[in-house]
Design a protein around this motif. Sequence first.
Motif, short mmCIF file in Angstrom:
data_model
loop_
_atom_site.label_atom_id
_atom_site.label_comp_id
_atom_site.label_asym_id
_atom_site.label_seq_id
_atom_site.Cartn_x
_atom_site.Cartn_y
_atom_site.Cartn_z
N ALA A 235 39.28 31.39 42.16
CA ALA A 235 37.92 30.97 42.50
C ALA A 235 37.56 31.39 43.92
N MET A 236 38.48 31.19 44.85
CA MET A 236 38.20 31.52 46.25
C MET A 236 38.12 33.01 46.50
N VAL A 237 38.99 33.77 45.85
CA VAL A 237 38.96 35.23 46.00
C VAL A 237 37.65 35.81 45.48
N LEU A 238 37.21 35.33 44.32
CA LEU A 238 35.94 35.81 43.75
C LEU A 238 34.76 35.43 44.65
N SER A 239 34.79 34.23 45.23
CA SER A 239 33.72 33.81 46.13
C SER A 239 33.69 34.68 47.39
N ALA A 240 34.86 34.97 47.92
CA ALA A 240 34.94 35.83 49.11
C ALA A 240 34.43 37.23 48.79
N LEU A 241 34.75 37.70 47.60
CA LEU A 241 34.31 39.03 47.18
C LEU A 241 32.78 39.10 47.10
N VAL A 242 32.19 38.04 46.56
CA VAL A 242 30.72 37.98 46.49
C VAL A 242 30.13 37.99 47.90
N GLY A 243 30.76 37.23 48.80
CA GLY A 243 30.26 37.19 50.17
C GLY A 243 30.33 38.54 50.85
N TYR A 244 31.43 39.27 50.63
CA TYR A 244 31.59 40.58 51.24
C TYR A 244 30.59 41.60 50.67
#
Length: 242
Positions: free
Chosen positions: A227-236
């Motif tokens: 969940a956190m990796v996908l959220s960070a990816l969206v942010g980037y």
Amino acid sequence: MNNSNEVSDKITIDNYLDSHYIHRSNWLRAAVLGANDGIISISSLAIGVATASSTREPIILATVAGLVAGALSMAAGEYVSVSSQTDTEKADIEREIKELEEMPEEELKILAQIYEKRGLKKETAMQVAIELTEKDALAAHIRDELGINEISQANPIQAAFSSGAAFSVGGVLPLLVILFAPIKSMEYWLYGFTIVFLVLLGNIAAKTGGSSVKKAILRITIWGTIAMVLSALVGYIFGVRV
């Protein structure tokens, strides 16, 4: 003397039943689900914003908004879910009351068939059904025909409060990280502390529920990381530095 022994036996049986982990399933599920959602949801939201922000204020604003909205959403969702379940159970119980009044013999046979399917001999099953019906027919049918018992029943307001409170407690943890961790590499601080929080939650939940600690920690850590990796990816990818 016999009454004293009966009371003593009842207390012993009640204590024995209360010691089983299944009796904690309702409140444990709501508490773990709420806290887990609070930690992962708020951390994921904050990480997504942190990867697109160079200042602390937007991260705090998004986190507080997510915390309030998430807690209210969890409470409302749990209330609606448990209320629907309770309404269905009440409707079934009312129907059972009517059937017991209109066709008691048929209901007795149904109860006996249930016990027979569980392994009792036909004669024994009927005798058990008769004795339980004489004691409390409705209670016997609610428990054995409908499958409703004290463990499966839940209070909508209690469930809503528990889920909302647990989400808030879980969500406050990443908020504390945001308030005190350095803004530089905030997403990495959040990820590291969130994993620690999830490990602690998994450990507590497993020990309280009597399940495997390693399995609980592994499960909660893997899904939290995803969940956190996908959220960070969206942010980037979609973030604009603010």
